[in-house]
Design a protein around this motif. Structure first.
Motif, PDB file in Angstrom:
ATOM      1  N   THR A   1      -3.159  -2.691   9.197  1.00  0.00           N
ATOM      2  CA  THR A   1      -4.498  -2.777   8.598  1.00  0.00           C
ATOM      3  C   THR A   1      -5.573  -2.131   9.463  1.00  0.00           C
ATOM      4  O   THR A   1      -6.678  -1.888   8.987  1.00  0.00           O
ATOM      5  CB  THR A   1      -4.880  -4.253   8.370  1.00  0.00           C
ATOM      6  OG1 THR A   1      -4.889  -4.939   9.643  1.00  0.00           O
ATOM      7  CG2 THR A   1      -3.893  -4.945   7.444  1.00  0.00           C
TER       8      THR A   1
ATOM      9  N   ALA B   1       4.811  -2.267   2.450  1.00  0.00           N
ATOM     10  CA  ALA B   1       3.529  -2.212   3.151  1.00  0.00           C
ATOM     11  C   ALA B   1       3.724  -1.311   4.368  1.00  0.00           C
ATOM     12  O   ALA B   1       4.761  -1.379   5.035  1.00  0.00           O
ATOM     13  CB  ALA B   1       3.094  -3.610   3.586  1.00  0.00           C
TER      14      ALA B   1
ATOM     15  N   ASP C   1      -7.649   0.881   8.308  1.00  0.00           N
ATOM     16  CA  ASP C   1      -8.461   0.713   7.099  1.00  0.00           C
ATOM     17  C   ASP C   1      -9.779  -0.011   7.346  1.00  0.00           C
ATOM     18  O   ASP C   1     -10.528  -0.239   6.395  1.00  0.00           O
ATOM     19  CB  ASP C   1      -7.667  -0.067   6.041  1.00  0.00           C
ATOM     20  CG  ASP C   1      -6.395   0.654   5.630  1.00  0.00           C
ATOM     21  OD1 ASP C   1      -6.436   1.889   5.500  1.00  0.00           O
ATOM     22  OD2 ASP C   1      -5.367  -0.032   5.439  1.00  0.00           O
TER      23      ASP C   1
ATOM     24  N   ASN D   1       0.808  -1.220   0.000  1.00  0.00           N
ATOM     25  CA  ASN D   1       0.000   0.000   0.000  1.00  0.00           C
ATOM     26  C   ASN D   1       0.839   1.267   0.000  1.00  0.00           C
ATOM     27  O   ASN D   1       0.296   2.371  -0.051  1.00  0.00           O
ATOM     28  CB  ASN D   1      -0.974   0.006   1.186  1.00  0.00           C
ATOM     29  CG  ASN D   1      -0.275  -0.084   2.537  1.00  0.00           C
ATOM     30  OD1 ASN D   1       0.930  -0.300   2.612  1.00  0.00           O
ATOM     31  ND2 ASN D   1      -1.038   0.077   3.597  1.00  0.00           N
ATOM     32  N   SER D   2       2.168   1.118   0.068  1.00  0.00           N
ATOM     33  CA  SER D   2       3.093   2.246  -0.102  1.00  0.00           C
ATOM     34  C   SER D   2       4.300   1.707  -0.859  1.00  0.00           C
ATOM     35  O   SER D   2       5.372   1.525  -0.299  1.00  0.00           O
ATOM     36  CB  SER D   2       3.511   2.830   1.256  1.00  0.00           C
ATOM     37  OG  SER D   2       4.371   3.939   1.097  1.00  0.00           O
TER      38      SER D   2
END
Length: 264
Positions: free
Chosen positions: A82, A78, A85, A73-74
């Protein structure tokens, strides 16, 4: 205290705290004496980092002989877990304290439960987080990522702390494994404080706010114009591999931080 599915509001004296459990159980607002101290926006406020903090190199970590791949996610890493989110469940909400939970699930490869609590007074906020497993042991981390406004009342913040070391940061933004003397700002860096995290933010003539934790790890980030971040966490970036702390059925991970303040 007032609450709905979207927000839980706590109050103590002239201090108001708003939590958004549906948006990663983040602190959406902290108003002290009529002054908002957190950057506003659905990505900001202050969010929990769980079940890991900061970057996981290439999104991969090992548990024994098993290698797991997390979503990048970056890219190429990562980042930040989580928990920010997902929607959390409100377990308890009173006038000045509340508790929330969520169940660990994909893309995290292990099952378990995370609990986060908030305790508000007129001059402090204490946050705690717990990570427990239902069966399999796994490495995990927990921490917080607050976005404090850089400017209050026209005054720029000053960040004061004394660290024993700084984790040298490589070009990939991951710690190299070397410890170096603390360097001057600007920072997007992890610091070691063996006696516990203690970082003071001072907005002259406005507010002094101290972030404290019994943990020895903190990331300080001040590379943006709008806000600065002081992130106490249970381990260093990429620590699922480099410095794993295992959650077992009889040994949950527990993490806490207290923000305390006084008006100037």
């Amino acid at each position: 205290m007032s609450s709905s599915e979207e927000s839980v509001r706590l109050a103590a004296g002239d201090v108001e705290l708003t939590v958004h459990p549906q948006n990663g159980c983040r602190v959406a607002s902290l108003v002290i004496g009529g002054t908002e101290v957190l950057r506003q926006g659905e990505r900001y406020g202050s969010f929990p980092m769980v079940p890991w903090c900061g970057r996981v190199g290439d999104g991969r970590f090992r548990n024994g002989d098993v290698v797991h791949q997390l979503p990048l996610n970056s890219p190429p890493h990562a980042i930040h877990g989580t928990g920010r989110d997902v929607a959390w469940r409100t377990a308890r909400a009173g006038k000045d304290e509340a508790a929330f939970t969520f169940e660990l699930a994909e893309p995290w490869p292990y099952t378990g439960r995370v609990t986060q609590t908030f305790e508000l007074t007129e001059d402090s906020l204490t946050l705690t987080m717990g990570v427990e497993t239902y069966d399999t042991s796994f490495p995990a981390q927990a921490g917080w990522h607050p976005w404090f406004l850089r400017t209050l009342g026209g005054q720029d913040v000053r960040i004061d702390f004394t660290a024993a070391w700084q984790e040298e940061r490589g070009e990939d933004h991951l710690p190299t494994g070397h410890r170096i003397p603390p360097q001057p700002s600007p920072w997007d860096d992890c610091f070691g404080m063996p006696d516990g995290v203690l970082v003071t933010l001072t907005w002259p003539e406005q507010l002094e706010l101290t972030v404290a934790s019994r943990s020895e790890w903190v990331v300080v980030y001040d590379e943006q114009d709008e806000a600065v971040c002081v992130e106490p966490q249970s381990g260093p970036p990429n620590g699922l591999d480099s410095d794993p702390r295992f959650v077992t059925p009889i040994d949950p991970l527990e993490m806490a931080t207290t923000w305390s303040w006084r008006r100037l």
